[in-house]
Scaffold this active site. Structure first.
Site, PDB file in Angstrom:
ATOM      1  N   SER A   9      43.658 -21.559  41.040  1.00 50.98           N
ATOM      2  CA  SER A   9      43.392 -20.808  42.262  1.00 50.98           C
ATOM      3  C   SER A   9      44.579 -20.792  43.219  1.00 50.98           C
ATOM      4  CB  SER A   9      42.148 -21.365  42.970  1.00 50.98           C
ATOM      5  OG  SER A   9      42.268 -22.747  43.197  1.00 50.98           O
ATOM      6  N   HIS A  53      45.493 -23.623  48.167  1.00 53.89           N
ATOM      7  CA  HIS A  53      45.270 -22.193  48.409  1.00 53.89           C
ATOM      8  C   HIS A  53      46.229 -21.672  49.466  1.00 53.89           C
ATOM      9  CE1 HIS A  53      40.791 -22.537  46.983  1.00 53.89           C
ATOM     10  NE2 HIS A  53      41.671 -22.825  46.036  1.00 53.89           N
TER      11      HIS A  53
END
Length: 266
Positions: free
Chosen positions: A165, A214
């Site tokens: 991610s 992230h």
């Protein structure tokens, strides 16, 4: 119903005629030509390769989870990023981008996101340049996670991260930059708001989500994309590959230097 001797349901359950060896060879040649055509004409080959690698590593972990838990622990220790082992296992800064938890939803949503990002970015950048963006963004995610974990003190001394991610957020960052340069800028701002919510909500309410990765991946992907489009004016006429090698390589070296200095000064 009695077996009449003319049909054997165990021999060909699908009921479809089986292809001969020559037909299978011809089918393989057609698929290979299609793959090569896509490679030469801006297809999403590298996106497919990245997804295949993630699924492959996830399947290995799944098999070990149900058959040999001690082997799974060894497998994960070799490829998952841990804040206390990054210096001894520096390759985990990148291998973690191909690892996922056993939970199928983790890899499913990541791979869907990777595919959607690759549909546009790989065609714009090219195969190897897209791979470079993915890896440099993922490296930025890993370094951001480690910096945060090491700054949190002994309680996070053995923090670990898993998943693609962070790199995918880097692709999202690049998509925002390219969208801001398109006529329909309102789409880019909608994406910024959406991604902002994804980042903020886990920070406020979630647990076990590496939001630092992230954020780091997004920042690195956006910055690299900005350099590729608005970097040194004299380099804007250079090829995409040259600029990616220069900017991407420079950012990767800078990130590695930051990581190395930090872990050596603990």
């Amino acid at each position: 119903m009695a077996y009449n001797g003319n049909q054997n349901p165990f021999e060909n359950p699908s009921g479809r005629p089986r292809k001969s060896k020559d037909e299978r060879r011809q089918s393989f040649r057609v698929r290979r030509r299609k793959w090569l055509y896509e490679w030469r004409n801006g297809g999403t080959n590298m996106t497919v390769i990245l997804i295949a690698l993630c699924v492959f590593f996830w399947l290995i972990a799944g098999i070990l989870y149900f058959t040999n838990r001690p082997a799974l622990a060894v497998y994960e220790s070799a490829f998952v990023l841990r804040s206390d082992q990054s210096l001894a296992h520096p390759w985990t800064l990148l291998t973690v981008l191909f690892m996922h938890s056993i939970d199928i939803s983790h890899i499913f949503f990541n791979m869907v996101s990777l595919y959607l990002a690759g549909l546009s970015l790989e065609r714009m950048l090219g195969h190897w340049e897209f791979l470079a963006l993915y890896l440099v963004s993922g490296l930025g995610a890993s370094v951001a996670f480690l910096l945060s974990a090491l700054a949190s003190g002994p309680s996070s001394a053995v923090a670990s991260m898993i998943g693609a991610s962070g790199a995918i957020f880097g692709l999202f960052g690049a998509m925002v930059v390219t969208a801001l340069k398109s006529p329909g800028r309102q789409n880019a701002w909608s994406m910024v708001v959406f991604l902002g919510l994804i980042l903020v909500v886990p920070m406020l309410f979630g647990s076990g989500v590496a939001w630092q990765a992230h954020l780091g991946g997004f920042a690195v992907g956006a910055l690299l994309s900005w350099l590729m489009t608005d970097g040194v004016p004299s380099l804007r006429g250079k090829s995409i590959g040259f600029r990616m090698g220069l900017y991407g390589g420079g950012m990767a070296l800078l990130l590695l230097a930051i990581w190395l200095v930090r872990v050596l000064t603990i």
